[in-house]
Design a protein around this motif. Structure first.
Motif, PDB file in Angstrom:
ATOM      1  N   TYR A  14       0.852  -1.191   0.000  1.00 53.77           N
ATOM      2  CA  TYR A  14       0.000   0.000   0.000  1.00 53.77           C
ATOM      3  C   TYR A  14       0.889   1.242   0.000  1.00 53.77           C
ATOM      4  CZ  TYR A  14      -3.689  -3.225   1.407  1.00 53.77           C
ATOM      5  OH  TYR A  14      -4.571  -4.273   1.454  1.00 53.77           O
ATOM      6  N   ASN A  15       0.577   2.168  -0.884  1.00 58.13           N
ATOM      7  CA  ASN A  15       1.277   3.446  -0.898  1.00 58.13           C
ATOM      8  C   ASN A  15       0.349   4.502  -0.318  1.00 58.13           C
ATOM      9  OD1 ASN A  15       3.954   3.039  -2.402  1.00 58.13           O
ATOM     10  ND2 ASN A  15       2.482   1.984  -3.726  1.00 58.13           N
ATOM     11  N   LEU A  16       0.683   4.954   0.893  1.00 55.26           N
ATOM     12  CA  LEU A  16      -0.184   5.856   1.640  1.00 55.26           C
ATOM     13  C   LEU A  16       0.649   6.978   2.242  1.00 55.26           C
ATOM     14  CD1 LEU A  16      -2.097   3.012   3.493  1.00 55.26           C
ATOM     15  CD2 LEU A  16      -3.130   4.495   1.752  1.00 55.26           C
ATOM     16  N   MET A  17       0.246   8.196   2.009  1.00 51.55           N
ATOM     17  CA  MET A  17       0.891   9.372   2.589  1.00 51.55           C
ATOM     18  C   MET A  17       2.394   9.367   2.339  1.00 51.55           C
ATOM     19  SD  MET A  17      -1.364   9.569   6.117  1.00 51.55           S
ATOM     20  CE  MET A  17      -0.835  11.188   6.664  1.00 51.55           C
ATOM     21  N   GLY A  18       2.777   8.922   1.146  1.00 46.96           N
ATOM     22  CA  GLY A  18       4.182   8.907   0.778  1.00 46.96           C
ATOM     23  C   GLY A  18       4.973   7.747   1.344  1.00 46.96           C
ATOM     24  N   GLU A  19       4.300   6.840   2.028  1.00 43.64           N
ATOM     25  CA  GLU A  19       4.967   5.682   2.626  1.00 43.64           C
ATOM     26  C   GLU A  19       4.524   4.401   1.927  1.00 43.64           C
ATOM     27  OE1 GLU A  19       7.218   5.809   5.187  1.00 43.64           O
ATOM     28  OE2 GLU A  19       7.081   8.001   5.130  1.00 43.64           O
ATOM     29  N   GLU A  20       5.466   3.488   1.728  1.00 42.35           N
ATOM     30  CA  GLU A  20       5.142   2.178   1.155  1.00 42.35           C
ATOM     31  C   GLU A  20       5.093   1.154   2.281  1.00 42.35           C
ATOM     32  OE1 GLU A  20       6.818   0.559  -2.728  1.00 42.35           O
ATOM     33  OE2 GLU A  20       7.789  -0.774  -1.258  1.00 42.35           O
ATOM     34  N   LEU A  21       3.896   0.601   2.495  1.00 41.12           N
ATOM     35  CA  LEU A  21       3.711  -0.392   3.544  1.00 41.12           C
ATOM     36  C   LEU A  21       3.483  -1.764   2.920  1.00 41.12           C
ATOM     37  CD1 LEU A  21       1.278   1.416   6.033  1.00 41.12           C
ATOM     38  CD2 LEU A  21       3.775   1.554   5.901  1.00 41.12           C
ATOM     39  N   ARG A  22       4.132  -2.757   3.490  1.00 42.10           N
ATOM     40  CA  ARG A  22       3.922  -4.142   3.063  1.00 42.10           C
ATOM     41  C   ARG A  22       3.165  -4.849   4.180  1.00 42.10           C
ATOM     42  NH1 ARG A  22       6.716  -5.815  -1.346  1.00 42.10           N
ATOM     43  NH2 ARG A  22       8.168  -4.279  -2.233  1.00 42.10           N
ATOM     44  N   ILE A  23       1.889  -5.093   3.921  1.00 37.11           N
ATOM     45  CA  ILE A  23       1.018  -5.634   4.957  1.00 37.11           C
ATOM     46  C   ILE A  23       0.695  -7.089   4.659  1.00 37.11           C
ATOM     47  CG2 ILE A  23      -1.203  -5.428   6.114  1.00 37.11           C
ATOM     48  CD1 ILE A  23       0.717  -3.142   6.747  1.00 37.11           C
ATOM     49  N   ARG A  24       1.039  -7.954   5.611  1.00 39.49           N
ATOM     50  CA  ARG A  24       0.766  -9.385   5.479  1.00 39.49           C
ATOM     51  C   ARG A  24      -0.575  -9.681   6.133  1.00 39.49           C
ATOM     52  NH1 ARG A  24       2.735 -13.952   8.729  1.00 39.49           N
ATOM     53  NH2 ARG A  24       2.693 -15.858   7.498  1.00 39.49           N
ATOM     54  N   GLN A  25      -1.420 -10.393   5.416  1.00 39.65           N
ATOM     55  CA  GLN A  25      -2.725 -10.783   5.916  1.00 39.65           C
ATOM     56  C   GLN A  25      -2.762 -12.307   6.015  1.00 39.65           C
ATOM     57  OE1 GLN A  25      -5.915  -8.252   3.811  1.00 39.65           O
ATOM     58  NE2 GLN A  25      -4.132  -8.078   2.467  1.00 39.65           N
ATOM     59  N   VAL A  26      -3.009 -12.807   7.222  1.00 41.80           N
ATOM     60  CA  VAL A  26      -3.047 -14.245   7.460  1.00 41.80           C
ATOM     61  C   VAL A  26      -4.505 -14.665   7.583  1.00 41.80           C
ATOM     62  CG1 VAL A  26      -2.317 -16.147   8.937  1.00 41.80           C
ATOM     63  CG2 VAL A  26      -0.835 -14.143   8.662  1.00 41.80           C
ATOM     64  N   PHE A  27      -4.997 -15.381   6.600  1.00 39.54           N
ATOM     65  CA  PHE A  27      -6.401 -15.797   6.595  1.00 39.54           C
ATOM     66  C   PHE A  27      -6.514 -17.190   7.215  1.00 39.54           C
ATOM     67  CE2 PHE A  27      -5.898 -12.764   3.175  1.00 39.54           C
ATOM     68  CZ  PHE A  27      -6.967 -11.901   3.390  1.00 39.54           C
TER      69      PHE A  27
ATOM     70  N   LEU B  67      -7.347  -8.023  20.188  1.00 36.77           N
ATOM     71  CA  LEU B  67      -7.466  -9.221  21.010  1.00 36.77           C
ATOM     72  C   LEU B  67      -6.198 -10.062  20.880  1.00 36.77           C
ATOM     73  CD1 LEU B  67     -11.167 -10.211  20.250  1.00 36.77           C
ATOM     74  CD2 LEU B  67     -10.272  -8.998  22.242  1.00 36.77           C
ATOM     75  N   PRO B  68      -5.877 -10.881  21.871  1.00 35.49           N
ATOM     76  CA  PRO B  68      -4.615 -11.625  21.860  1.00 35.49           C
ATOM     77  C   PRO B  68      -4.371 -12.438  20.593  1.00 35.49           C
ATOM     78  CG  PRO B  68      -5.593 -11.742  24.038  1.00 35.49           C
ATOM     79  CD  PRO B  68      -6.611 -11.050  23.160  1.00 35.49           C
ATOM     80  N   LEU B  69      -5.423 -13.043  20.034  1.00 35.24           N
ATOM     81  CA  LEU B  69      -5.216 -13.909  18.865  1.00 35.24           C
ATOM     82  C   LEU B  69      -4.724 -13.131  17.647  1.00 35.24           C
ATOM     83  CD1 LEU B  69      -7.790 -13.465  16.693  1.00 35.24           C
ATOM     84  CD2 LEU B  69      -9.011 -14.662  18.502  1.00 35.24           C
ATOM     85  N   ALA B  70      -4.947 -11.813  17.616  1.00 36.30           N
ATOM     86  CA  ALA B  70      -4.543 -11.008  16.462  1.00 36.30           C
ATOM     87  C   ALA B  70      -3.128 -10.465  16.589  1.00 36.30           C
ATOM     88  CB  ALA B  70      -5.516  -9.847  16.271  1.00 36.30           C
ATOM     89  N   LEU B  71      -2.524 -10.592  17.766  1.00 34.35           N
ATOM     90  CA  LEU B  71      -1.253  -9.917  18.004  1.00 34.35           C
ATOM     91  C   LEU B  71      -0.071 -10.460  17.204  1.00 34.35           C
ATOM     92  CD1 LEU B  71      -1.376  -9.092  21.815  1.00 34.35           C
ATOM     93  CD2 LEU B  71      -2.303  -7.836  19.860  1.00 34.35           C
ATOM     94  N   PRO B  72       0.049 -11.781  16.961  1.00 36.24           N
ATOM     95  CA  PRO B  72       1.189 -12.241  16.159  1.00 36.24           C
ATOM     96  C   PRO B  72       1.216 -11.622  14.764  1.00 36.24           C
ATOM     97  CG  PRO B  72       0.245 -14.083  17.364  1.00 36.24           C
ATOM     98  CD  PRO B  72      -0.689 -12.932  17.550  1.00 36.24           C
ATOM     99  N   GLN B  73       0.063 -11.584  14.082  1.00 33.87           N
ATOM    100  CA  GLN B  73       0.016 -10.951  12.757  1.00 33.87           C
ATOM    101  C   GLN B  73       0.364  -9.469  12.874  1.00 33.87           C
ATOM    102  OE1 GLN B  73      -3.139 -11.106   9.274  1.00 33.87           O
ATOM    103  NE2 GLN B  73      -3.932  -9.752  10.872  1.00 33.87           N
TER     104      GLN B  73
ATOM    105  N   SER C 165       7.078  -5.322  12.637  1.00 29.63           N
ATOM    106  CA  SER C 165       8.484  -5.654  12.402  1.00 29.63           C
ATOM    107  C   SER C 165       8.845  -5.544  10.929  1.00 29.63           C
ATOM    108  CB  SER C 165       8.783  -7.071  12.909  1.00 29.63           C
ATOM    109  OG  SER C 165       8.508  -7.183  14.296  1.00 29.63           O
ATOM    110  N   GLY C 166       7.918  -5.963  10.062  1.00 29.14           N
ATOM    111  CA  GLY C 166       8.190  -5.956   8.628  1.00 29.14           C
ATOM    112  C   GLY C 166       8.153  -4.587   7.986  1.00 29.14           C
ATOM    113  N   ASN C 167       7.689  -3.592   8.724  1.00 30.95           N
ATOM    114  CA  ASN C 167       7.575  -2.250   8.148  1.00 30.95           C
ATOM    115  C   ASN C 167       8.448  -1.218   8.850  1.00 30.95           C
ATOM    116  OD1 ASN C 167       5.368  -2.030   5.898  1.00 30.95           O
ATOM    117  ND2 ASN C 167       4.568  -3.496   7.400  1.00 30.95           N
ATOM    118  N   MET C 168       9.428  -1.695   9.597  1.00 31.31           N
ATOM    119  CA  MET C 168      10.367  -0.753  10.193  1.00 31.31           C
ATOM    120  C   MET C 168      11.210  -0.111   9.101  1.00 31.31           C
ATOM    121  SD  MET C 168      13.260  -1.263  13.168  1.00 31.31           S
ATOM    122  CE  MET C 168      14.416  -2.162  12.123  1.00 31.31           C
ATOM    123  N   PRO C 169      11.285   1.213   9.044  1.00 34.59           N
ATOM    124  CA  PRO C 169      12.107   1.860   8.010  1.00 34.59           C
ATOM    125  C   PRO C 169      13.564   1.438   8.123  1.00 34.59           C
ATOM    126  CG  PRO C 169      10.681   3.455   9.126  1.00 34.59           C
ATOM    127  CD  PRO C 169      10.604   2.183   9.913  1.00 34.59           C
TER     128      PRO C 169
END
Length: 223
Positions: A28-41, A100-106, A112-116
């Motif tokens: 996602y390119n938002l506000m001049g920043e490129e974010l790589r967002i992992r979605q675990v289904f 909620l706790p179950l969402a915290l690992p994702q 961690s994956g989006n630290m500049p």
């Protein structure tokens, strides 16, 4: 947060929804920043897995309105994948992301994956569990901004959410809530009845095509 709706519920908890766990990464390119967002289904994560359109609406609104994020103390509720809070942290905010706790690992993996490459411009984002109306008193009450994206869909949680927001906010705190207005989940009722009971509420953006509203709220003075 998990839903307990019926077959017509857009947030079913039936295990067959995500009977096989898989993940995907979206840029996602938002506000001049490129974010790589992992979605675990997966069946366990349910509604915490995807990046909901309301989150992207909120990011664009903050950009369009030139809302100052740098140096602000921000907490995000029901952060899910963390796209809103991570973006704020990339732009120099001191951010705490909660779910909620179950969402915290994702959530932690996306932080961690989006630290500049040069490191976080302010503090590293903090990821913490928060169940509304239960452990909110563990959190301080001095936030500059509270961010909420598509978390208004379970009527039984509405009083718990308001209770939590009241605790988190001082009188100068600004709350931004972005929601798809699902009548079947009484989302409009939250903004018409629950939130105004303790907050001054203003509709600041409406996307008719996506049926998404953004509200701004500040704590009412005690009478």
């Amino acid at each position: 947060m998990n839903s307990s709706g019926d077959e017509d519920d857009p947030f079913p908890v039936d295990d067959c929804l995500f009977s096989e766990t898989f993940s995907q990464e979206t840029v996602y390119n938002l506000m001049g920043e490129e974010l790589r967002i992992r979605q675990v289904f997966s069946a366990n994560l349910g509604v915490a897995a995807p990046v909901w359109e309301a989150a992207l609406h909120l990011c664009r609104y903050l950009e369009d309105q030139s809302v100052e994020l740098k140096g602000r103390r921000i907490i995000e509720l029901g952060a899910g994948t963390g796209v809103v809070g991570i973006l704020a942290a990339r732009l120099g905010a001191d951010v705490t992301l909660t779910d909620l706790p179950l969402a915290l690992p994702q959530l932690q993996a996306n932080v961690s994956g989006n630290m500049p490459s040069s490191g976080w411009p302010s503090a590293s984002p903090t990821v913490l569990p928060l169940s509304w109306g239960e452990d909110h008193l563990k959190f301080p009450s001095d936030w500059d901004l509270v961010l909420c994206a598509d978390i208004i869909y379970l009527p039984e949680t509405y009083p718990l959410l308001v209770e939590t927001l009241v605790h988190l906010c001082k009188k100068e705190t600004m709350v931004y809530l972005s929601s798809k207005m699902r009548k079947e989940h009484r989302t409009p009722y939250f903004y018409e009845e629950y939130l105004p009971s303790r907050f001054n509420v203003e509709l600041v953006h409406r996307d008719v095509k996506q049926n998404n509203h953004i509200y701004k709220a500040t704590l009412r003075a005690e009478s």
